[in-house]
Design an enzyme around this catalytic site. Structure first.
Site, PDB file in Angstrom:
ATOM      1  N   ASP A  51       0.826  -1.205   0.000  1.00 59.84           N
ATOM      2  CA  ASP A  51       0.000   0.000   0.000  1.00 59.84           C
ATOM      3  C   ASP A  51       0.860   1.256   0.000  1.00 59.84           C
ATOM      4  OD1 ASP A  51      -2.844  -1.120   2.014  1.00 59.84           O
ATOM      5  OD2 ASP A  51      -2.121  -1.644   0.013  1.00 59.84           O
ATOM      6  N   ALA A  52       1.960   1.215   0.758  1.00 58.69           N
ATOM      7  CA  ALA A  52       2.822   2.398   0.847  1.00 58.69           C
ATOM      8  C   ALA A  52       3.439   2.709  -0.519  1.00 58.69           C
ATOM      9  CB  ALA A  52       3.910   2.177   1.883  1.00 58.69           C
ATOM     10  N   TYR A  54       2.191   1.852  -3.409  1.00 59.14           N
ATOM     11  CA  TYR A  54       1.085   2.325  -4.249  1.00 59.14           C
ATOM     12  C   TYR A  54       0.809   3.807  -3.983  1.00 59.14           C
ATOM     13  CZ  TYR A  54      -3.639   2.793  -6.062  1.00 59.14           C
ATOM     14  OH  TYR A  54      -4.742   3.236  -6.738  1.00 59.14           O
ATOM     15  N   ASP A  55       0.732   4.164  -2.701  1.00 62.35           N
ATOM     16  CA  ASP A  55       0.468   5.560  -2.351  1.00 62.35           C
ATOM     17  C   ASP A  55       1.569   6.481  -2.843  1.00 62.35           C
ATOM     18  OD1 ASP A  55      -1.190   4.763   0.759  1.00 62.35           O
ATOM     19  OD2 ASP A  55      -1.955   5.097  -1.252  1.00 62.35           O
ATOM     20  N   SER A 100     -26.653  22.052 -14.287  1.00 61.23           N
ATOM     21  CA  SER A 100     -25.786  22.939 -13.520  1.00 61.23           C
ATOM     22  C   SER A 100     -26.400  24.326 -13.505  1.00 61.23           C
ATOM     23  CB  SER A 100     -24.389  22.951 -14.103  1.00 61.23           C
ATOM     24  OG  SER A 100     -24.465  23.259 -15.462  1.00 61.23           O
ATOM     25  N   GLU A 134     -29.681  30.806  -0.686  1.00 58.65           N
ATOM     26  CA  GLU A 134     -29.115  29.771   0.196  1.00 58.65           C
ATOM     27  C   GLU A 134     -27.646  29.611  -0.146  1.00 58.65           C
ATOM     28  OE1 GLU A 134     -30.506  25.709  -1.219  1.00 58.65           O
ATOM     29  OE2 GLU A 134     -31.557  27.018  -2.618  1.00 58.65           O
ATOM     30  N   LYS A 136     -24.193  28.091  -1.446  1.00 58.83           N
ATOM     31  CA  LYS A 136     -23.819  27.118  -2.471  1.00 58.83           C
ATOM     32  C   LYS A 136     -22.729  26.244  -1.859  1.00 58.83           C
ATOM     33  CE  LYS A 136     -22.580  26.640  -7.306  1.00 58.83           C
ATOM     34  NZ  LYS A 136     -21.465  25.702  -7.197  1.00 58.83           N
ATOM     35  N   ASP A 138     -19.880  23.566  -1.403  1.00 61.54           N
ATOM     36  CA  ASP A 138     -18.813  23.081  -2.278  1.00 61.54           C
ATOM     37  C   ASP A 138     -18.563  21.601  -2.007  1.00 61.54           C
ATOM     38  OD1 ASP A 138     -16.948  23.153  -4.214  1.00 61.54           O
ATOM     39  OD2 ASP A 138     -15.473  24.333  -3.092  1.00 61.54           O
ATOM     40  N   GLU A 194     -26.426  18.028  -1.819  1.00 60.89           N
ATOM     41  CA  GLU A 194     -24.966  18.040  -1.836  1.00 60.89           C
ATOM     42  C   GLU A 194     -24.407  17.192  -0.708  1.00 60.89           C
ATOM     43  OE1 GLU A 194     -24.180  19.912  -4.380  1.00 60.89           O
ATOM     44  OE2 GLU A 194     -22.048  20.383  -4.217  1.00 60.89           O
ATOM     45  N   TYR A 246     -31.587  20.042  -1.361  1.00 60.60           N
ATOM     46  CA  TYR A 246     -32.014  21.357  -1.836  1.00 60.60           C
ATOM     47  C   TYR A 246     -32.768  21.325  -3.168  1.00 60.60           C
ATOM     48  CZ  TYR A 246     -27.546  20.853  -4.309  1.00 60.60           C
ATOM     49  OH  TYR A 246     -26.517  20.383  -5.067  1.00 60.60           O
ATOM     50  N   LYS A 334     -21.257  33.772  -7.308  1.00 62.60           N
ATOM     51  CA  LYS A 334     -19.981  33.274  -6.804  1.00 62.60           C
ATOM     52  C   LYS A 334     -19.250  34.327  -5.979  1.00 62.60           C
ATOM     53  CE  LYS A 334     -19.632  29.172  -8.640  1.00 62.60           C
ATOM     54  NZ  LYS A 334     -18.513  28.952  -9.480  1.00 62.60           N
ATOM     55  N   CYS A 428       2.047  32.114 -37.620  1.00 61.10           N
ATOM     56  CA  CYS A 428       1.579  31.045 -36.748  1.00 61.10           C
ATOM     57  C   CYS A 428       2.783  30.273 -36.205  1.00 61.10           C
ATOM     58  CB  CYS A 428       0.664  30.109 -37.530  1.00 61.10           C
ATOM     59  SG  CYS A 428       0.254  28.616 -36.617  1.00 61.10           S
ATOM     60  N   CYS A 431       2.506  26.435 -37.807  1.00 58.71           N
ATOM     61  CA  CYS A 431       2.682  26.086 -39.223  1.00 58.71           C
ATOM     62  C   CYS A 431       3.399  27.166 -40.030  1.00 58.71           C
ATOM     63  CB  CYS A 431       1.334  25.759 -39.861  1.00 58.71           C
ATOM     64  SG  CYS A 431       0.304  27.206 -40.137  1.00 58.71           S
ATOM     65  N   CYS A 452      -4.333  32.396 -37.478  1.00 55.21           N
ATOM     66  CA  CYS A 452      -3.486  31.703 -38.436  1.00 55.21           C
ATOM     67  C   CYS A 452      -4.307  31.496 -39.698  1.00 55.21           C
ATOM     68  CB  CYS A 452      -3.069  30.358 -37.845  1.00 55.21           C
ATOM     69  SG  CYS A 452      -2.493  29.180 -39.068  1.00 55.21           S
ATOM     70  N   CYS A 458      -2.729  23.802 -41.197  1.00 50.67           N
ATOM     71  CA  CYS A 458      -2.081  24.011 -39.901  1.00 50.67           C
ATOM     72  C   CYS A 458      -2.411  22.844 -38.977  1.00 50.67           C
ATOM     73  CB  CYS A 458      -2.566  25.317 -39.286  1.00 50.67           C
ATOM     74  SG  CYS A 458      -1.934  25.577 -37.614  1.00 50.67           S
TER      75      CYS A 458
HETATM   76  S1  IVH Z   1     -29.483  23.881  -7.150  1.00 52.06           S
HETATM   77  C1  IVH Z   1     -31.219  22.803 -11.315  1.00 52.06           C
HETATM   78  N1  IVH Z   1     -28.533  24.547  -4.792  1.00 52.06           N
HETATM   79  O1  IVH Z   1     -23.917  23.601  -7.659  1.00 52.06           O
HETATM   80  C2  IVH Z   1     -30.262  23.332 -10.317  1.00 52.06           C
HETATM   81  N2  IVH Z   1     -27.034  23.566  -6.356  1.00 52.06           N
HETATM   82  O2  IVH Z   1     -23.552  24.503 -10.627  1.00 52.06           O
HETATM   83  C3  IVH Z   1     -29.933  22.376  -9.238  1.00 52.06           C
HETATM   84  N3  IVH Z   1     -24.771  23.246  -5.483  1.00 52.06           N
HETATM   85  O3  IVH Z   1     -24.363  20.684  -9.495  1.00 52.06           O
HETATM   86  C4  IVH Z   1     -28.839  22.843  -8.367  1.00 52.06           C
HETATM   87  N4  IVH Z   1     -25.152  24.049  -3.468  1.00 52.06           N
HETATM   88  O4  IVH Z   1     -23.703  20.429  -7.059  1.00 52.06           O
HETATM   89  C5  IVH Z   1     -28.251  24.029  -6.001  1.00 52.06           C
HETATM   90  N5  IVH Z   1     -27.848  25.143  -2.654  1.00 52.06           N
HETATM   91  C6  IVH Z   1     -27.580  24.619  -3.849  1.00 52.06           C
HETATM   92  C7  IVH Z   1     -26.302  24.146  -4.170  1.00 52.06           C
HETATM   93  C8  IVH Z   1     -26.062  23.635  -5.455  1.00 52.06           C
HETATM   94  C9  IVH Z   1     -24.252  23.515  -4.277  1.00 52.06           C
HETATM   95  C10 IVH Z   1     -24.022  22.673  -6.616  1.00 52.06           C
HETATM   96  C11 IVH Z   1     -24.631  21.444  -7.225  1.00 52.06           C
HETATM   97  C12 IVH Z   1     -24.787  21.741  -8.681  1.00 52.06           C
HETATM   98  C13 IVH Z   1     -23.912  22.927  -8.869  1.00 52.06           C
HETATM   99  C14 IVH Z   1     -24.492  23.812  -9.941  1.00 52.06           C
END
Ligand code: IVH
Length: 713
Positions: A51-52, A54-55, A100, A134, A136, A138, A194, A246, A334, A428, A431, A452, A458
């Protein structure tokens, strides 16, 4: 510094001293070797190294990748988080795709989001519009299916359409109930949310891992992902993973008619929900929430990378619908990018699919927001001149989310005496063809991008086009990523798209068949050929997108596919416009397609006027079958197949909503009136389009008549 001798097959050169070339070779070797050990361990249960050892292999792989992020292989072991081969989990198709979110980075973006929603819904200024806010989280998103209140299946997001079956592992997460309680639990519901790891648990996990020489994770998100994707669910069980619900996917019935009502129902059923959600009214309240969360961010005990706003009323969500991969009714705001200071060692010029020369800053590696950055985009030559960025400069770099790192500015008082202004090449670098800045037809101004002029001559352009061709939203060929395209192009196996589909046949004739080449076993070659075979049928919109024509992105490709229907019609239309030129009816027909402007038509014509392209297209069409475009979930209706133009101010709904509705009913929405128009729907103050409709004798409907025709929507 002398290289420390390590166990097993570790190379001896310290990572700091590796050249890019050596790093590339070693990453390939490590990927193959680690995959071999994974197979020995997981499939045959017969590990050949400790394992070591491998790590140590994995740590070296991680260190090289951290120094050379651009070299990370598609099939890198670090992408197979938790050392679990992806094949270890079964696949699950999401009944409702996991989407997303679009991003907002500034206050203006948020104000614009609210205004856009109001416009789409045709709300009056005095109408209320509640929006939830709410954190977001991570972590990683998950879809958990409950049938008759019992947890039956759990799947990762995967590509949004298909994820991995991680049911056994999710069952070990204490916060996730195996049974929902309450009388209003639907027969079936996919609960989404999440999975994450708290800061204290993350620190404890890493300390424990370090103590036994195990994998130390870069951040809580990676640790959560690694913990969930363990083939041995006892390992997952030992990690204190947490969960917030959520969202939801398929549901037999909904317990509420608002977003906050849904989340309240989740809580009643026993699911953990984030206590910080609030219902806001108006952009000022959203921005206030954003600031408060920014202040609390570091003391929450878990990572958040912004906040998410969602239109509260579910009937509004339904009407707003989706645009490509994200809902119109939600957006992620963000937190600002994190910054760091480092030295710019070189400026490299990359050549893209359409010939664009893009300058890339090669940086002294620096950690920005938990990630090591050694490349940053410099956008174009004007940007370099404007910021006066020179090789040798100390620069401020920033990165936000998944966005490519950027050079913000130069720290001028740390400029070395020898630094000279950067001279952008006029040929370029790949090319040697001239690289020019085209003048805009209308303004006469030079384009910011230098291109280009080598076209397919190219190699850089040819390679980039092939990479685009196989990419996720185009042909999506598994196991044929950017690195392999580079390799197959360089060794002459694949030069044009059709070659991909001839690969198996040509490999049989080849004096150097793939099986046995570096990085390929008989099995992986077989898998690659199978993945290619699986893509011999493709939908029209994907096909058009895959061609990589300038200005033709996913949305435009869909607009074209929807309007033209079949590959034959597409070819005929473009051919006729190319032959007829800008004043022809054929050109105008293309231009009239909703969403298509002259820039796109010109690009289509330019593509078609290049004999290379037509040849490559013909050759490709011998290999693949392009399926006609099937409009999404079209309901049979009296306007099916009709062409409609909306003009003037509509009152019942906004223009985009009317358009989306018409398309759901199978109508084509055009941007301008022609003989081919079936109906013009004229709102208040309709102008030239109405006049033209009358001239051509096209049926003109009032908004009410249109609603009556389609049966009230
Ligand atoms: S709503 C249809 N709520 O952000 C939309 N997403 O870029 C459903 N995430 O893939 C997502 N916190 O993994 C929503 N309070 C929150 C969130 C959340 C984190 C993530 C989620 C999603 C990504 C969207």
């Amino acid at each position: 510094m002398a290289g420390r001798k390590k166990a097993g097959t570790i190379a001896h050169t310290p990572v700091e001293e590796l050249t890019e070339k050596a790093a590339r070779a070693e990453l390939e070797r490590l990927a193959a070797e680690i995959a071999r050990h994974d197979a020995a361990y997981y499939q045959s249960d017969a590990p050949v190294i400790s394992d070591a050892e491998y790590d140590a292999l994995r740590r070296r792989n991680d260190a090289i990748e951290a120094r050379f992020p651009s070299l990370v292989l598609d099939d890198s072991p670090s992408r197979r988080i938790g050392a679990a081969p992806a094949e270890g989990f079964g696949k699950v198709r999401h009944r409702v795709p996991m989407l997303s979110l679009g991003n907002a980075f500034s206050d203006d973006d948020v104000t614009e989001f609210e205004a856009r929603v109001r416009r789409f819904l045709a709300l009056k200024p005095e109408d209320a519009l509640a929006i939830t806010a709410e954190p977001k989280i991570d972590g990683l998103s998950i879809s958990i299916r409950y049938e008759k209140g019992r947890l039956v299946e759990a799947a990762t997001r995967g590509d949004g359409t298909e994820g991995e079956n991680v049911t056994q592992n999710v069952r070990t997460i204490r916060e996730i109930p195996h049974a929902l309680k309450g009388r209003d639990v639907p027969d079936t519901i996919d609960v989404r949310g999440e999975i994450y790891l708290g800061h204290a648990d993350f620190a404890a996990l890493n300390a424990a891992q370090a103590a036994v020489g195990g994998k130390v994770f870069a951040n809580p998100r990676n640790a959560a992902a690694g913990s969930l994707r363990q083939l041995d669910s006892r390992i997952t069980a030992s990690r204190p993973l947490r969960f917030f619900a959520y969202a939801w996917g398929e549901a037999s019935v909904l317990p509420a008619d608002t977003q906050h009502g849904m989340v309240a129902a989740f809580a009643r059923w026993g699911l953990p929900v984030n206590p910080l959600m609030e219902v806001c009214d108006g952009p000022a309240a959203l921005l206030d929430y954003f600031r408060r969360m920014g202040d609390r961010r570091s003391s929450l005990g878990y990572d958040i990378d912004g906040v998410v706003y969602k239109v509260d009323r579910l009937d509004y969500q339904e009407r707003l619908g989706f645009v490509s991969r994200s809902p119109r009714w939600a957006i992620a705001h963000k937190f600002p990018a994190e910054q760091a200071t480092t030295v710019l060692n070189a400026i490299e010029i990359q050549v893209g699919r359409t010939g664009a020369l893009t300058p890339v800053a090669k940086l002294e590696p620096v950690t920005v927001g938990g990630v090591v950055v050694s490349n940053a985009t410099l956008h174009n030559e004007d940007e370099i001149a404007r910021k006066d960025i020179r090789v040798g400069d100390t620069v401020i770099v920033q990165r936000a989310g998944d966005v490519i790192p950027q050079v913000v500015r130069v720290v001028e008082d740390r400029r070395p005496a020898w630094a000279v202004p950067f001279e952008f090449p006029h040929v370029c670098p790949v090319c040697g063809s001239h690289a020019v800045r085209e003048a805009d037809d209308e303004t006469g101004e030079a384009d910011v991008v230098r291109r280009c002029t080598g076209g397919l001559v190219c190699p850089a352009q040819a390679k980039e086009r092939l990479k685009h061709f196989v990419s996720r939203d185009a042909f999506d060929i598994e196991g044929l990523g950017a690195e392999r395209i580079e390799q197959f192009f360089d060794d002459g196996r694949i030069r044009r798209p059709a070659d991909i589909f001839k690969l198996e046949a040509s490999d049989r004739q080849s004096p150097t068949p793939l099986a046995g080449q570096k990085g390929f076993g008989a099995k992986s070659v077989e898998k690659l050929f199978a993945a290619i075979e699986a893509r011999r049928r493709i939908t029209l919109d994907r096909f058009i997108y895959a061609l990589g024509i300038r200005h033709v992105g996913e949305t435009t490709a869909k607009d074209l596919a929807r309007a033209l229907g079949t590959i034959g019609a597409f070819r005929t239309a473009v051919e006729a416009a190319s032959a007829g030129g800008p004043d022809s009816e054929a050109y105008e027909d293309l231009d009239n397609i909703d969403g298509i402007g002259t820039a796109v038509v010109d690009a289509l014509v330019a593509f078609y006027s290049e004999p290379h392209n037509v040849e490559a297209l013909d050759e490709l069409l011998k290999e693949v079958t392009v399926e006609p475009f099937v409009p999404v979930a079209v309901t049979a209706s009296p306007v099916m197949g009709k062409t409609v133009v909306f003009t003037g101010t509509l009152t019942a709904m906004s223009r985009p909503e009317a358009k989306a509705q018409a398309e759901r009913l199978g109508a084509k929405v055009a941007g301008s009136v022609s003989k081919k128009t079936d109906y013009v729907v004229a709102g208040a103050d309709a102008g030239s389009k109405l006049v033209k409709a009358r001239e051509l004798g096209v049926s003109v409907l009032s908004e009410e008549e249109w609603q009556a025709l389609i049966g009230g929507g």
